[in-house]
Structure formats: structure tokens, C-alpha cells
Design a protein around this motif. Sequence first.
Motif, mmCIF file in Angstrom:
data_model
loop_
_atom_site.group_PDB
_atom_site.id
_atom_site.type_symbol
_atom_site.label_atom_id
_atom_site.label_comp_id
_atom_site.label_asym_id
_atom_site.label_seq_id
_atom_site.Cartn_x
_atom_site.Cartn_y
_atom_site.Cartn_z
ATOM 1 N N ASN A 42 0.826 -1.227 0.000
ATOM 2 C CA ASN A 42 0.000 0.000 0.000
ATOM 3 C C ASN A 42 0.854 1.269 0.000
ATOM 4 O OD1 ASN A 42 -2.384 -1.529 0.055
ATOM 5 N ND2 ASN A 42 -2.177 -1.795 2.261
ATOM 6 N N ALA A 43 1.904 1.233 -0.845
ATOM 7 C CA ALA A 43 2.770 2.411 -0.949
ATOM 8 C C ALA A 43 1.954 3.588 -1.462
ATOM 9 C CB ALA A 43 3.935 2.121 -1.895
ATOM 10 N N LEU A 44 2.380 4.796 -1.062
ATOM 11 C CA LEU A 44 1.615 6.007 -1.380
ATOM 12 C C LEU A 44 1.937 6.506 -2.784
ATOM 13 C CD1 LEU A 44 2.179 7.618 2.118
ATOM 14 C CD2 LEU A 44 -0.044 6.916 1.219
ATOM 15 N N SER A 45 1.475 5.771 -3.774
ATOM 16 C CA SER A 45 1.664 6.192 -5.167
ATOM 17 C C SER A 45 0.792 7.423 -5.444
ATOM 18 C CB SER A 45 1.222 5.065 -6.097
ATOM 19 O OG SER A 45 -0.151 4.828 -5.873
ATOM 20 N N ALA A 46 0.966 8.028 -6.619
ATOM 21 C CA ALA A 46 0.149 9.183 -6.990
ATOM 22 C C ALA A 46 -1.332 8.834 -6.879
ATOM 23 C CB ALA A 46 0.489 9.612 -8.411
ATOM 24 N N ALA A 47 -1.683 7.632 -7.349
ATOM 25 C CA ALA A 47 -3.095 7.237 -7.335
ATOM 26 C C ALA A 47 -3.616 7.071 -5.915
ATOM 27 C CB ALA A 47 -3.265 5.942 -8.125
ATOM 28 N N VAL A 48 -2.783 6.535 -5.024
ATOM 29 C CA VAL A 48 -3.221 6.372 -3.634
ATOM 30 C C VAL A 48 -3.416 7.746 -2.998
ATOM 31 C CG1 VAL A 48 -2.556 5.512 -1.344
ATOM 32 C CG2 VAL A 48 -2.138 4.099 -3.350
ATOM 33 N N ARG A 49 -2.467 8.644 -3.250
ATOM 34 C CA ARG A 49 -2.587 9.986 -2.661
ATOM 35 C C ARG A 49 -3.868 10.666 -3.162
ATOM 36 N NH1 ARG A 49 2.765 10.149 -4.452
ATOM 37 N NH2 ARG A 49 2.341 11.901 -5.845
ATOM 38 N N CYS A 78 0.678 0.801 5.646
ATOM 39 C CA CYS A 78 1.320 1.498 4.521
ATOM 40 C C CYS A 78 2.849 1.448 4.635
ATOM 41 C CB CYS A 78 0.844 2.954 4.519
ATOM 42 S SG CYS A 78 1.612 3.936 3.241
ATOM 43 N N GLY A 79 3.493 1.095 3.515
ATOM 44 C CA GLY A 79 4.959 0.993 3.461
ATOM 45 C C GLY A 79 5.631 2.296 3.052
ATOM 46 N N GLY A 80 4.881 3.401 3.039
ATOM 47 C CA GLY A 80 5.521 4.699 2.764
ATOM 48 C C GLY A 80 5.375 5.150 1.330
ATOM 49 N N ALA A 81 6.103 6.198 0.990
ATOM 50 C CA ALA A 81 6.050 6.733 -0.380
ATOM 51 C C ALA A 81 6.419 5.626 -1.362
ATOM 52 C CB ALA A 81 7.026 7.895 -0.506
ATOM 53 N N LEU A 118 5.402 2.615 7.783
ATOM 54 C CA LEU A 118 6.800 2.988 7.594
ATOM 55 C C LEU A 118 6.911 4.243 6.736
ATOM 56 C CD1 LEU A 118 8.300 -0.553 6.872
ATOM 57 C CD2 LEU A 118 8.456 0.744 9.007
ATOM 58 N N GLY A 119 7.910 5.045 7.031
ATOM 59 C CA GLY A 119 8.183 6.229 6.227
ATOM 60 C C GLY A 119 6.944 7.096 6.108
#
Length: 738
Positions: A42-49, A78-81, A118-119
Motif C-alpha cells: 500500500n505504498a503512497l503512489s500518486a493514485a493512492v494519494r 502502509c509501506g511509505g512513499a 513505515l516512512g
Amino acid sequence: VKDDAEEKKFNNNTKDLLDIMAFYSRVSGSVGVITLQNPPVNALSAAVRQGIVDTMHRALSEPEVKSVVICGQNGKFCGGADIREFRANMRGPPLVPMIHLIEAAEKPVVAAIEGVALGGGLELALGCHYRIAHSKARLGLPEVTLGLLPGAGGTQRLPRLIGVPAALELITTGRHATAAEALQLGIVDEVTDHSAVDAAVKFAQSVAGKSLDARRISTYPCPRSPDLAEIFEKAMQEVRRSARGAIAPVTCVQAVHASVTLPYAKGMERERELFSTLFTSGQAHALQYYFFAQRAVSRWSTPSGARWDTSKPRPVHKAAVIGLGTMGRGITVSLAQAGLSVVAVETQEKQLLEAKQAVSGMLERSAKRRGAPLAHDKIKYSCSIQAVADVDLVIEAVFEDMALKKTIFQQLSGICKPGTFLCTNTSGLDIDELASQTQSPELVVGMHFFAPAHVMKLLEVVYGPRSSPEALATAMEMGKKMGKVSVAVGNCRGFVGNRMLKPYLEQAFFLLEEGATPEQVDQVLEEFGFAMGVFKVSDLSGLDVGWKVRKADGLVVPGSTGKSARIRGGSRYSPLGDLLCEQGRFGQKTGRGWYQYDKPGGRVAKPDPWLHGFLEEYRARHGLVARRIDHQEMLERCLYALINEGFQILQDGIAAGPEDIDVIYVLGYGWPRHRGGPMFYAGLVGLDKVLERLEHYHQVYPNVSGLKPCSLIRKLAASSSPPIHRWREFIQKPRSQL
Ligand code: 3HC
Ligand code: NAI
């Protein structure tokens, strides 16, 4: 009560904008639940943001919704950016305003932390008003390990929440904290053994309508104490000492310092400024490359087409170790801690007793330090090799002596049940020659551990021409089970790591002949970032090890004089290491080597006037005139000779790609991680530059084959030095190996 049709419509509309990566639902009528959906972490990709911004707006605008929960799909918060997006153009809403939107909300927002935060993931949670964690969750700000600092408010919010000393420690080390520790530090408000999402929903209902004034961390004053200046000074000293030239830890301290000296908004500006400097640095690039390289090596392949995804490992429940010396003991510990039953064999009674004690001590120490399982009862000791009859896999770790190892492999082939994998921990002997002693050569592979074997993360798994894909897959899987990073490599003298070490060491010896001292060479390498210079490492591991190998190879010719003393097979040779061994100087174990130590087994290296005199006398005897050698030459000759061998290894198909070599050098040989590994470093310097310097040195020293540029580096440089991920396209497929 969920309104499914409406949710679908909303989520589908969002999908039109970008792929939907944050799913919105309403639970119990009044709690808006935002679920991050970007597997696997669940990294914070553009789409997630984008998804978070959209769903937050929706939750805030719905009058029925009184509070909000943010959680992650599949039990991972979430594993961060998204690290993969770092090298691309920025798209989507930025993280910092997104987190401010959450913090500024007038409805309580609760983070339900399962798996990891994280992060940027933890920074997102710090923007929420409350945090509930599952007891197995891990939390941290590991940006420093990627050459960055927490750039979404982490350096400003965390010290405000838990105080400067604890925040500094977490941010500069990047380590993960357990949920229990996070609770104790005050990072989370509650820990549960059950579903964190259910607990968060309940919690969200209980705080609905309550004032949020005291819940916005950015409004907290930073806790102050009279010794803050001293704390920062100490932290700076500590990171400078341990960073070996890495800039991110130092910059992290500077960013946290801003949280104390500046108001929040100004502190955020400072954080952004410092983050931008790091973001574009070569070190961040190197560390992020390394992050993916370490994961890529598990997707191994061989020149014959055997691959990780088509080769199945066989389960191993019981293993044996033969030879309980330095390596065998560590391997036994690793196997037992991984939950395997182990038969540990040592033929000499006295050695066996010593080994038992040593293994027990190692188990106890790692239980104390790292919480590793004690696992004494997993190990059975024996004086007889017959005890290994029913094991699934054997790891041989007797002396580095081909004749002895051959005998052991013949015995094992007769004793073990059919199908037992036979592995050797040899540092560089021919796997195929050992395989040929057995009835089933396809079951033989190398498992090359690094000392101390229960601590070092690296495992070279060596496949011979007859090793089966199943044997290779099983050894790779075993490494993973033991918590190692396994790298598959082909069979050749010294495999990857030790093969590359040879030309590197050779250059270091030549530099001594030409006028340098061990201290000067080591200083240059340590300034580059190596944990230890080449001569200190040599003293640590024992000069006699290489001496024995050179003797077996017929390279040591005692008492040879004149020109022939420094030539072997037409190539330049330095007998310096042999001469030291003839004097009984084996390094730390004898208290004398390239340095002197206060006693045998001493650890602190001191320059040795005897050695300096010996070098002068040696040069005089061989008509060598000492010259002043500058740092650049020392560094280039050592490193470029090593890198050149790396290219030869790629060309020969011994390593599948540059990532494999880089991971081996960082994890096994003390190469500074923030320089990415030798192959990445070559790319960063520029392949044409490395080639030009190799050509220059080869012209000056035509009888040093290690300096002759290999054809792959020529080919790459001639093709405008493509980026490292494209190098594989330029490697000709060697003949089938498996
Ligand atoms: N971005 C992109 N991909 C990521 C990622 C991330 N943050 N974290 C993990 N991945 C990928 C991995 O590359 C891997 O992909 P692959 O299978 O294609 O190789 C996959 O997710 C699974 O990762 P692991 O194999 O590492 O899975 P584990 O379960 O062993 O570990 C983890 C999970 C602990 C989350 C580990 O992946 C990890 O440490 N990730 C990095 C966490 C991190 O450093 N976050 C900070 C990012 S920088 C940041 O947030 C900046 C901000 O402050 C502005
Ligand atoms: P060591 O000398 O410490 O131990 C070897 C052990 O094997 C001794 O305890 C010896 O009694 C035992 N042994 C000898 N013959 C035996 C037999 N027939 N049956 C059972 N036990 C027997 O050696 P070390 O350093 O542990 O090295 C072992 C192997 O690991 C070598 O092949 C070496 O090249 C390799 N290796 C060593 C590394 C190191 O840093 N020491 C690193 C990586 C690999």
C-alpha cells in the motif's frame, strides 16, 4: 450501514481520474473508512494519494459521517512513499498538503495500523488524530536507509510527539519499532491483539464530536530540556562516526534540530529544503538502487534458463553440518534458529566439546541481543559422519583442502539417504570436482557463508554445471529461511566475491612495493567508505588463509630471488604476503601482520615500524624505488581492478546481473551501501572514465592482467554507457551450464 450503490459510483468516478487506490466505505452509519489499496505494501503512489484526498473530502462532506478511520488492505497499513515513483516526474497530490488536510479535519481521524507503518506511512498516521496498532505491527521512519529523511513532516511531528532523543534515534537509524515500543514511546494510543480496524472503528465512534485541539501534533511545542544542545552534539558525533561518509544521517539530525529551533511551519520549510538536497544526491540514487537490487537477487536465473519461478525447492526439515570450526559453528546456529533439526559432526573429540560450548554461547548471546530462539534442543552432536544418514541436506565445512573434501563427499554419497542435497561451504574450490565424487552430482551445490556465519546476511549459492535447478532452488530457499540474502552464482575459482577480491588485493600489494604503506592504502579505502581497509581485513581473517591457497596453486616459491621472485606465469606477482607468513605473521591471531597488535588475538591495529623497515629492505633488494603515490591512484587501482573483474564475471555468465555483484559486495565485503556496490559505482563514475583509467594503468603496468579492460566494459562504453538496468542486454549468453 454501507450504501453500496453510492460507494461503487463514487469509487468508479475516482477510477476515471486515476486507478482507484483508496476505497471508501461507511461502517455503522457514522464512520467513514478509507482503505488504501496498492499491493503489496500500500505504498503512497500518486493514485493512492489522489484516492486519499478524494475520500477524505467525501468523508468530511457527508453529514452522517462523524469520524474517519484510515487503514490498509490485506493487513498492511502502509509501506511509505512509492519508491518506484522517485525517478519519474511528480504526479498527483503531494504528501505534505494531503497530511495537512487530514490533520486539519474537524472530524476525528483514526489510523488503524496493521502490518507496517513505515516512512510516509507513519507520517500519514502522525497526521491522524489517533493511532491504534495491532500488536504485531512495526512502525518506523526508514527513509535514512534510502538516502533520504522523512520528508512529509516526520522530522517535525515525531520529536513533538515523543521528544527529541527518541525521535533522533528512530530517524537516524531508520529502525522499525514494535507496537509495544511504539505504545511506550507514545507514538500510538492503543495496541490490540485483535483487528486494529475494528478497534479503530469503535474508538472513532467513542471520540466523535470531541474537541481535536489537543490532537494535532503540529501544534504541540517541541519538548525542551536544558541538555538539548548536548544531545544534538552527541547525535551528530555518533552519526558522523558510524555513517562512513553517508550524508543522510547527518542531514536527518539537522532536520530534527529545526523542530526545536523553528516554529512548525518554518521547520517544515527546512525539512523540505534538506529533503530536496538529499533527493537529488547520488547517494539516494545508490541506496534506492540497492533497495531494489537486494530484492531482485531472489529472482535468480542461470545461463541455461533455469529460473526462480519455474524451479521448485524441496522441503528440508533436518540438516547436517560437517566440521565445527569457525564456520560450521555459525552455520549450525543459523540452521537451528531457522527451526531445523541439526546433526552437527566433528570427528575430533576435543574440537567437538569446544564447539558445543561455543554454539551454546552463540545461541544464548543472539537470544539476548536479538531475541532469536534459543534452539539448543534442535542440535544433536556426533563424532561420527554416519549420524547424517537420514538428513535432507548436508553442509560440509571442513578445512579448505580439496583432497579432504573429496573424501567427505565420497563418504556422504554412500551414507546419506537417496535425494539428500550435498552442499559445501568452500570459499572457492571447484564445485564440479566435488560433485564428481558422488553418485548424484545433480544434488551438489555450494553454500558459501560469510564469517561470522550466524550474523552475516550474505549467502552465495553456487551452482555447478551439473547442479539441478531443484538443488539450487532448495539452497536459495534455505538461505531465506535462515534470514540470509541468497545470491545464485556460477562455479569458478572464488565464485563472485573472492574472485573479485584477488585483483583488488594484488593492487594493494603492488602499491606497497611502489612506496605506499598499509596505513595509507587502508586510509584511502576507509575514507571511500569501506568498513575496514584491505590490510586490516587481511589481518582479521588471517594471512595464512590466502598463503595456503597460493601454496596449493604453486605460486609460493620460498627463497626465490632476482626478477623471477616477482613474476609468475609471465604476470607480475608480489610475494609480500608470503614473506610475512614465512615470518609467522598471520595477522590478529598471532598479534602481528600488516599491523601490530598488543597481543595475539588483539583487535586494535597499530602501525608497525618493523613492517616499514621490512618494506624498505624489500624494495631495496628488488631495485624498486619508492615514490609518493597519491590518493586517487591508490583508490583507482584497487577499485577499478575489482570492478574490471566484475565485468569479466558478468561476461562469463557467473553472475546473472550487476545487482547480484553489488549485493554480494555490500553484504559480504563491507562495500559502502551508500555507493550502491562496485558495478553501480562504475556506472556513476562513468564507464568511459573507468575504461580510460584502466587503459592508462594497463599501459603503465602491461604485465598486470587485472588491469586489462575486459571486453564487456569496452562494449558498454562504446554503446554510450547505457544505464545499469540495461547492461544485461549487452552480455552474450554463455554456453548452457545446468
Ligand atoms: N515503494 C515501492 N515499492 C515498495 C515499497 C515502497 N515503499 N516497499 C516495498 N516495495 C515493494 C518491494 O520492492 C517488493 O517488490 P518486488 O516484489 O517487486 O521486489 C514488494 O514491495 C514487497 O516488498 P518486500 O519484499 O520488501 O516485502 P516484505 O514483506 O519483506 O517487507 C516492507 C515489507 C517492510 C514494507 C519492506 O518492503 C520495506 O522496508 N519497504 C520500504 C519501506 C520504506 O523504506 N518506506 C519509506 C519510503 S520513502 C518515504 O516514505 C519518503 C517520505 O518520507 C516522503
Ligand atoms: P576451521 O579450521 O575453523 O574448521 C574446520 C573444522 O573441520 C575443524 O574443526 C576440523 O576439526 C573439522 N574437520 C576436519 N576434518 C573433518 C572431518 N573429516 N570430519 C568432520 N570435521 C572435520 O575452518 P573454517 O574457517 O571454519 O573453514 C571451513 C570451510 O569454510 C573452509 O572450506 C573455508 O574455506 C570455508 N570458509 C571459511 C570462511 C572463514 O572466514 N573462515 C568464510 C567462508 C568459507
